[in-house]
Design a protein around this motif. Sequence first.
Motif, short mmCIF file in Angstrom:
data_model
loop_
_atom_site.label_atom_id
_atom_site.label_comp_id
_atom_site.label_asym_id
_atom_site.label_seq_id
_atom_site.Cartn_x
_atom_site.Cartn_y
_atom_site.Cartn_z
N LEU A 25 0.38 3.74 7.16
CA LEU A 25 -0.64 2.84 6.63
C LEU A 25 -2.02 3.11 7.18
O LEU A 25 -3.00 2.53 6.70
CB LEU A 25 -0.25 1.38 6.91
CG LEU A 25 1.06 0.90 6.30
CD1 LEU A 25 1.34 -0.54 6.70
CD2 LEU A 25 1.04 1.04 4.79
N GLY A 26 -2.13 3.94 8.20
CA GLY A 26 -3.44 4.20 8.79
C GLY A 26 -3.99 3.03 9.56
O GLY A 26 -5.20 2.74 9.51
N THR A 27 -3.16 2.31 10.28
CA THR A 27 -3.58 1.12 11.03
C THR A 27 -4.50 1.51 12.17
O THR A 27 -4.21 2.44 12.93
CB THR A 27 -2.35 0.37 11.57
OG1 THR A 27 -1.40 0.19 10.51
CG2 THR A 27 -2.75 -0.98 12.12
N ASP A 64 -8.01 -3.29 12.34
CA ASP A 64 -6.99 -4.01 11.58
C ASP A 64 -6.27 -5.03 12.45
O ASP A 64 -5.91 -6.12 11.99
CB ASP A 64 -5.99 -3.03 10.98
CG ASP A 64 -6.63 -2.08 9.99
OD1 ASP A 64 -7.47 -2.54 9.18
OD2 ASP A 64 -6.30 -0.88 10.03
N THR A 108 4.98 1.93 11.17
CA THR A 108 4.10 1.70 10.02
C THR A 108 2.70 2.25 10.19
O THR A 108 2.03 2.53 9.19
CB THR A 108 4.00 0.19 9.74
OG1 THR A 108 3.46 -0.47 10.91
CG2 THR A 108 5.36 -0.40 9.42
N ALA A 129 -2.88 -3.53 5.96
CA ALA A 129 -2.81 -2.37 6.85
C ALA A 129 -2.07 -2.66 8.14
O ALA A 129 -1.74 -1.74 8.89
CB ALA A 129 -4.22 -1.88 7.17
N SER A 130 -1.80 -3.93 8.43
CA SER A 130 -1.09 -4.27 9.67
C SER A 130 0.38 -3.90 9.60
O SER A 130 1.00 -3.58 10.62
CB SER A 130 -1.25 -5.76 9.98
OG SER A 130 -0.64 -6.54 8.96
N ASN A 171 -0.13 6.67 3.36
CA ASN A 171 -1.29 7.53 3.50
C ASN A 171 -0.80 8.96 3.81
O ASN A 171 -0.42 9.27 4.94
CB ASN A 171 -2.20 7.01 4.62
CG ASN A 171 -3.46 7.85 4.76
OD1 ASN A 171 -3.86 8.54 3.83
ND2 ASN A 171 -4.06 7.78 5.93
N ARG A 189 0.83 -1.19 0.00
CA ARG A 189 0.00 0.00 0.00
C ARG A 189 0.87 1.24 0.00
O ARG A 189 1.92 1.30 0.63
CB ARG A 189 -0.92 0.02 1.22
CG ARG A 189 -1.99 -1.04 1.21
CD ARG A 189 -2.86 -0.95 2.44
NE ARG A 189 -3.34 0.40 2.66
CZ ARG A 189 -4.18 0.72 3.64
NH1 ARG A 189 -4.64 -0.21 4.44
NH2 ARG A 189 -4.57 1.96 3.80
#
Length: 786
Positions: A457-459, A463, A453, A431-432, A80, A77
């Motif tokens: 990644l917006g975790t 998630d 991360t 997303a993890s 973000n 990904r």
Amino acid sequence: MMVDPTLAEMGKNLNEAMKILEDGRKASEPDADRRQFSRSSIPGPLQGDGQDVASILQLVQNLMHEDEEEDKPSHRRMQNVGEQGHMALLGHSLAAYISVLDRERLRKLITRIASDTTLWLCRLFRYESGSAYYHEDDREGLLKVCRLVINTRYEDYSTEGYTVLNSRQPVIYQSATCRPGLGQHLCSQLGLPLSSLCTVPCNTMFGSQHQMDIALLDKLIREDVETGKLPLLLIANAGTPGAGHTDKLGRLKELCEQYGMWLHIEGVNLATLALGEVSSPVTAATRSDSMTLTLGPWLGLPAVPAVTLYRHEDPALSLAAGLTSSQPVEKLRALPLWLSLQYLGHDGIVEKIRHAVELSQQLLEKLKTLASIKTSVEDELNSPVVVFRFSQETSAESSGGSVEGYFAGEREVLDTLNRWLCERLAQLVPASGVDIVELEDEGTCVRFTPLMTAAALGTQRCDVDLLVERLTELVPVLNCTLRLRLDFREEVYRHSALSYIEDLSWPGLGAVRYEPRIEEMNDSKRQLEVEKINSELLVKLGDLDADLLFSTGLEFGPEKDCIFIGMGTEDLDVAELVDTIAALGRDIEENGRLLENMTEVVRKGIQEAELQLQKDNQEKLMEEGVLRQIPLVGSVLNWFSPFQSTVKGRTFNLAAGSLDSTEPTYSMKAQTGGLASPETPTSSAKRLLGQRLFRREGAGGSDSHSETSSVGQAEDLSRERVSQPTTPTPPVPDEVVAVAPESPETPQVPAEPEPTQEKGEVGTQEGEEEESQPEGQEAPVEETGR
């Protein structure tokens, strides 16, 4: 409020550029026209009057997504980039714009930006009276610190240079768990020999396996001092790159003060210094001489520099070491960070770091409830890094204990399975941000580092829940595969035609190779035969309706011409799987051998036919005489005295490869065919259509519905063929049924005279009804009134 028009235009252009590039993320599957544009828009030399901004940005967007495949989704990904990311990117544009200001205004602005950013960072991370150095490479700050320490400890270094190092060789100490290649990079940049680098092992008997052995470090320092060396600097970890463990920083600081060494600390756990509650081992980092902070990953800020905070009282030595610069433009490196910190504010920064730590705690609590999962966490209350792996200790509960000692190389097999587990989790839950880490004692593990991360990644908490859910589904597959590997190997050993291939790097049941039974062929021919049979066997196995993965193995694996079987499940019938592989391989080998034999038979038959034709022509010439060979005389002679030749016609049977007489053909006015040989049934023929292979009876699952529905399909197909026995026996080919003699127990109907057209139709219907009766029962006789 008045706004600088150039500054306003810059912000507007940046917003438009980010909008175009981010919209391209949705169009990451460009159509044919867009692909054509991206290729045709890269000329050699510059041509024309140039392009506008929108066209250039469109070109950049196409280049960014040009290599993405439409039908192959990836679990990777893009970062973000939120509003705080836009501020960081705007900082780079502003730095270029500010650099064109007049020198006096530039100096004032740079001084304000650098002092504000340094003050905020020192207060945020509890590092009082510190200075800051901003750098792109996260190793550059430590490199400049080493130059500062050399200038401090060697008074004549500024005038004599490296010659003063010969009197007392400097030594840099680092932990064995430091970043790979960090010490070598320092020595190469500083011009020091590798003998100046001392790697301190971690605790081997007491304490954590990832913390520096302080007693051994003390011993090494004393030995170096006795041999005339100068202990220069110690690199410690507040969160090791692998497992996130923290060295005993308080004790290390006392040791450094004792020998006059510089203490430098780096690691992901330094981010927790911004929280209200900090663990005591990490709090000791505030007493260090320097520390390196990587704020970009922690806060999700793209292209912001890393920061090295240090304490030193001599500005001249800092300038000589490169920690400060007289060039104003270099001080603009802090501008993107200055904008981002103001945008986030103190509460926003603390909230991002706290969110990452809470994600780690959430995952750690859920992992404790899972069987077969072993965690490796130093501080379970505050650790921002979670490392776990599929455990060997509880992986064979159904076998009555551990699998340790059952087979050689179990450590390598477990590492392979954990590597597969991490890849699957990263693919299922992108997303993890989980990744693979190799630890010396534990082996291959899965690492969850939300501080590095989560912001990008917006975790979120959902998630983490999804990650645990997928992990719960994959653990039984790993357990079954690890247990069935032994059964698969034993089953392969039972078949003489199969060879078990030991490949510890394959995450599955194992690998097998079919070996042909012909011993008299040479090595090269045998190798070609093995390659041919196994490639055909792989294709046939791939066509089977099974839930197993059959492949040629890893792309760069050492084993070739093998069939690799993927992960297994609880209801897998290993014996049936191996029997099917052996049966299909035997069929392929026999069919190939039959084809070779038929080729040889046909070749010999053709040679024999040529000899027979020559012999028949000679006999015919001897019987007819010379006169009958003359065209006109022979015709007249044959008219008055017809000649009956004793030479019989011949026909060549391709199936048998023999030369037969044509007399039966002319006497019966029809060609006679031999009995068709039945095909060799394989084990897959025993299954009904649509039923999954290699499943044990009584195993539940989603296949029960398909098995039930396949019965109806099989019954529909049976109406089009000759009725089969009710007992589950292998199917018999139609040709055999047509010519096989009837059983004495079956009542025979006497043959009737050849019927008329109308009667023939009735007889055909009676034949169909008689044929549809079950075997062993008398067919009812229809009264026709004849």
